[in-house]
Write a protein that holds these residues in place. Structure first.
Motif, PDB file in Angstrom:
ATOM      1  N   ASP A 182      69.506  98.090  90.781  1.00 54.61           N
ATOM      2  CA  ASP A 182      70.411  97.426  89.835  1.00 54.61           C
ATOM      3  C   ASP A 182      71.769  97.161  90.472  1.00 54.61           C
ATOM      4  O   ASP A 182      72.441  96.189  90.136  1.00 54.61           O
ATOM      5  CB  ASP A 182      70.602  98.271  88.580  1.00 54.61           C
ATOM      6  N   TRP A 186      59.872 103.907  84.275  1.00 54.02           N
ATOM      7  CA  TRP A 186      60.130 103.975  82.827  1.00 54.02           C
ATOM      8  C   TRP A 186      60.082 102.573  82.214  1.00 54.02           C
ATOM      9  O   TRP A 186      59.419 102.353  81.195  1.00 54.02           O
ATOM     10  CB  TRP A 186      61.471 104.644  82.569  1.00 54.02           C
ATOM     11  N   GLU A 187      60.794 101.616  82.824  1.00 52.85           N
ATOM     12  CA  GLU A 187      60.864 100.271  82.255  1.00 52.85           C
ATOM     13  C   GLU A 187      59.501  99.595  82.205  1.00 52.85           C
ATOM     14  O   GLU A 187      59.186  98.889  81.246  1.00 52.85           O
ATOM     15  CB  GLU A 187      61.829  99.395  83.072  1.00 52.85           C
ATOM     16  N   GLU A 188      58.688  99.784  83.233  1.00 51.27           N
ATOM     17  CA  GLU A 188      57.428  99.051  83.336  1.00 51.27           C
ATOM     18  C   GLU A 188      56.239  99.758  82.702  1.00 51.27           C
ATOM     19  O   GLU A 188      55.266  99.093  82.336  1.00 51.27           O
ATOM     20  CB  GLU A 188      57.129  98.728  84.797  1.00 51.27           C
ATOM     21  N   ASP A 198      55.981  96.813  79.168  1.00 51.99           N
ATOM     22  CA  ASP A 198      56.993  95.876  78.685  1.00 51.99           C
ATOM     23  C   ASP A 198      56.329  94.503  78.742  1.00 51.99           C
ATOM     24  O   ASP A 198      56.081  93.966  79.833  1.00 51.99           O
ATOM     25  CB  ASP A 198      58.227  95.929  79.581  1.00 51.99           C
ATOM     26  N   ARG A 238      63.681 104.656  87.179  1.00 49.41           N
ATOM     27  CA  ARG A 238      64.042 103.635  86.182  1.00 49.41           C
ATOM     28  C   ARG A 238      62.939 102.593  86.064  1.00 49.41           C
ATOM     29  O   ARG A 238      62.522 102.212  84.967  1.00 49.41           O
ATOM     30  CB  ARG A 238      65.373 102.969  86.553  1.00 49.41           C
ATOM     31  N   GLU A 239      62.454 102.105  87.196  1.00 52.67           N
ATOM     32  CA  GLU A 239      61.408 101.079  87.173  1.00 52.67           C
ATOM     33  C   GLU A 239      60.116 101.609  86.559  1.00 52.67           C
ATOM     34  O   GLU A 239      59.456 100.900  85.800  1.00 52.67           O
ATOM     35  CB  GLU A 239      61.163 100.528  88.579  1.00 52.67           C
TER      36      GLU A 239
END
Length: 153
Positions: A41, A56-58, A117, A53-54
Protein backbone atom coordinates in the motif's frame (compact mmCIF):
# COMPACT_ATOMS: atom_id res chain seq x y z
CA UNK A 1 -8.39 8.69 -9.61
CA UNK A 2 -6.72 5.74 -7.90
CA UNK A 3 -3.01 6.03 -7.11
CA UNK A 4 -0.63 3.92 -9.16
CA UNK A 5 0.23 0.48 -7.79
CA UNK A 6 3.64 0.01 -6.23
CA UNK A 7 5.65 -2.52 -8.29
CA UNK A 8 6.55 -4.55 -5.21
CA UNK A 9 4.16 -7.28 -4.17
CA UNK A 10 3.63 -10.52 -2.30
CA UNK A 11 2.46 -13.94 -3.40
CA UNK A 12 1.02 -16.06 -0.58
CA UNK A 13 0.58 -19.80 -1.14
CA UNK A 14 -2.19 -20.79 1.27
CA UNK A 15 -2.18 -24.51 2.04
CA UNK A 16 -3.22 -27.15 4.54
CA UNK A 17 -0.79 -29.51 6.33
CA UNK A 18 -1.73 -32.13 3.70
CA UNK A 19 -0.56 -29.67 0.98
CA UNK A 20 -4.01 -28.87 -0.38
CA UNK A 21 -3.57 -25.43 -1.97
CA UNK A 22 -6.16 -22.66 -2.15
CA UNK A 23 -6.59 -21.12 -5.61
CA UNK A 24 -8.81 -18.14 -6.35
CA UNK A 25 -10.19 -17.12 -9.75
CA UNK A 26 -9.76 -13.50 -10.78
CA UNK A 27 -12.99 -11.57 -11.36
CA UNK A 28 -11.38 -9.44 -14.09
CA UNK A 29 -9.93 -12.46 -15.93
CA UNK A 30 -12.19 -15.53 -15.78
CA UNK A 31 -10.19 -18.74 -15.99
CA UNK A 32 -7.13 -17.13 -14.36
CA UNK A 33 -6.54 -19.10 -11.15
CA UNK A 34 -3.93 -17.92 -8.69
CA UNK A 35 -2.75 -17.73 -5.11
CA UNK A 36 -3.24 -14.56 -3.07
CA UNK A 37 -1.23 -11.69 -4.55
CA UNK A 38 -1.08 -7.99 -3.94
CA UNK A 39 1.07 -4.90 -3.89
CA UNK A 40 2.31 -2.87 -0.99
CA UNK A 41 0.00 0.00 0.00
CA UNK A 42 2.99 2.28 0.69
CA UNK A 43 6.70 1.93 -0.09
CA UNK A 44 7.43 1.63 3.66
CA UNK A 45 4.85 -1.11 4.33
CA UNK A 46 6.46 -4.23 5.82
CA UNK A 47 6.17 -7.24 3.49
CA UNK A 48 4.72 -9.46 6.24
CA UNK A 49 2.07 -6.78 6.82
CA UNK A 50 1.35 -6.69 3.08
CA UNK A 51 0.98 -10.48 3.03
CA UNK A 52 -1.38 -10.58 6.02
CA UNK A 53 -3.45 -7.68 4.64
CA UNK A 54 -3.79 -9.26 1.20
CA UNK A 55 -4.75 -12.65 2.66
CA UNK A 56 -7.47 -10.93 4.75
CA UNK A 57 -8.73 -8.77 1.86
CA UNK A 58 -8.86 -11.60 -0.68
CA UNK A 59 -9.92 -14.58 1.45
CA UNK A 60 -11.18 -13.32 4.82
CA UNK A 61 -8.51 -15.44 6.55
CA UNK A 62 -6.87 -13.56 9.41
CA UNK A 63 -3.14 -14.13 9.89
CA UNK A 64 -1.91 -10.76 11.10
CA UNK A 65 -0.42 -9.88 14.50
CA UNK A 66 -2.34 -11.28 17.44
CA UNK A 67 -4.23 -13.92 15.41
CA UNK A 68 -3.93 -17.69 15.86
CA UNK A 69 -2.47 -18.05 12.34
CA UNK A 70 0.20 -15.35 12.73
CA UNK A 71 2.94 -17.94 13.33
CA UNK A 72 1.81 -19.93 10.27
CA UNK A 73 2.62 -17.08 7.85
CA UNK A 74 6.17 -17.70 6.68
CA UNK A 75 8.44 -15.62 4.49
CA UNK A 76 10.13 -18.03 2.12
CA UNK A 77 12.94 -15.56 1.43
CA UNK A 78 12.45 -15.92 -2.33
CA UNK A 79 11.85 -13.16 -4.85
CA UNK A 80 10.54 -13.19 -8.43
CA UNK A 81 11.04 -10.28 -10.79
CA UNK A 82 8.78 -10.43 -13.82
CA UNK A 83 7.27 -8.36 -16.61
CA UNK A 84 3.84 -7.00 -15.68
CA UNK A 85 1.12 -8.48 -17.90
CA UNK A 86 0.16 -5.92 -20.60
CA UNK A 87 -3.51 -5.87 -19.54
CA UNK A 88 -2.49 -4.58 -16.09
CA UNK A 89 0.23 -2.05 -17.03
CA UNK A 90 -2.26 0.85 -16.76
CA UNK A 91 -2.39 0.28 -12.98
CA UNK A 92 1.27 1.31 -12.63
CA UNK A 93 3.10 4.59 -13.20
CA UNK A 94 4.07 5.24 -16.83
CA UNK A 95 7.27 3.40 -17.71
CA UNK A 96 6.86 0.76 -14.99
CA UNK A 97 7.06 -2.64 -16.68
CA UNK A 98 8.49 -5.00 -14.04
CA UNK A 99 7.30 -6.12 -10.61
CA UNK A 100 9.24 -7.59 -7.68
CA UNK A 101 7.25 -10.33 -5.92
CA UNK A 102 8.12 -11.78 -2.48
CA UNK A 103 6.98 -15.33 -1.71
CA UNK A 104 5.17 -16.37 1.47
CA UNK A 105 3.37 -19.48 2.63
CA UNK A 106 0.43 -19.75 5.01
CA UNK A 107 -0.51 -23.10 6.54
CA UNK A 108 -4.17 -23.23 7.59
CA UNK A 109 -6.29 -25.99 9.16
CA UNK A 110 -8.41 -28.12 6.82
CA UNK A 111 -11.88 -26.63 6.44
CA UNK A 112 -10.73 -23.04 6.93
CA UNK A 113 -13.52 -20.70 5.83
CA UNK A 114 -12.82 -18.64 2.71
CA UNK A 115 -14.75 -15.43 2.04
CA UNK A 116 -13.95 -13.84 -1.30
CA UNK A 117 -14.11 -10.15 -2.18
CA UNK A 118 -16.41 -10.34 -5.22
CA UNK A 119 -14.74 -7.28 -6.77
CA UNK A 120 -11.48 -9.22 -7.01
CA UNK A 121 -12.34 -12.93 -7.20
CA UNK A 122 -15.28 -14.99 -8.35
CA UNK A 123 -14.51 -18.53 -7.12
CA UNK A 124 -12.11 -20.60 -5.05
CA UNK A 125 -11.04 -24.21 -4.86
CA UNK A 126 -8.67 -26.39 -2.88
CA UNK A 127 -6.43 -28.68 -4.93
CA UNK A 128 -3.54 -31.05 -4.23
CA UNK A 129 -0.33 -29.03 -4.70
CA UNK A 130 0.72 -30.51 -8.06
CA UNK A 131 -2.77 -29.99 -9.53
CA UNK A 132 -2.83 -26.45 -8.12
CA UNK A 133 0.48 -25.67 -9.84
CA UNK A 134 -0.91 -26.99 -13.14
CA UNK A 135 -4.05 -24.84 -12.76
CA UNK A 136 -2.23 -21.51 -12.25
CA UNK A 137 -2.10 -19.07 -15.15
CA UNK A 138 1.12 -17.49 -13.83
CA UNK A 139 4.36 -19.45 -14.27
CA UNK A 140 5.89 -17.82 -11.17
CA UNK A 141 2.84 -18.81 -9.10
CA UNK A 142 3.05 -22.39 -10.39
CA UNK A 143 6.78 -22.52 -9.53
CA UNK A 144 6.06 -21.24 -6.01
CA UNK A 145 3.47 -23.97 -5.45
CA UNK A 146 5.92 -26.60 -6.68
CA UNK A 147 8.34 -25.43 -3.96
CA UNK A 148 5.72 -25.95 -1.25
CA UNK A 149 7.01 -29.36 -0.02
CA UNK A 150 10.43 -27.78 0.62
CA UNK A 151 8.90 -25.09 2.83
CA UNK A 152 6.44 -27.31 4.68
CA UNK A 153 6.81 -26.83 8.42
Amino acid sequence: MRPFKIPESVLVVIHTPALEVLLIERADAPGFWQSVTGSKDTPAEDLRQTAAREVWEETGIECGPGTPLQAQLSDWGLVNVYDIYPQWLHRYAPGTVRNTEHLFGLCVPPGTTVTLDAREHRAFRWLPWREAADACFSPSNAEAILLLPEFRR
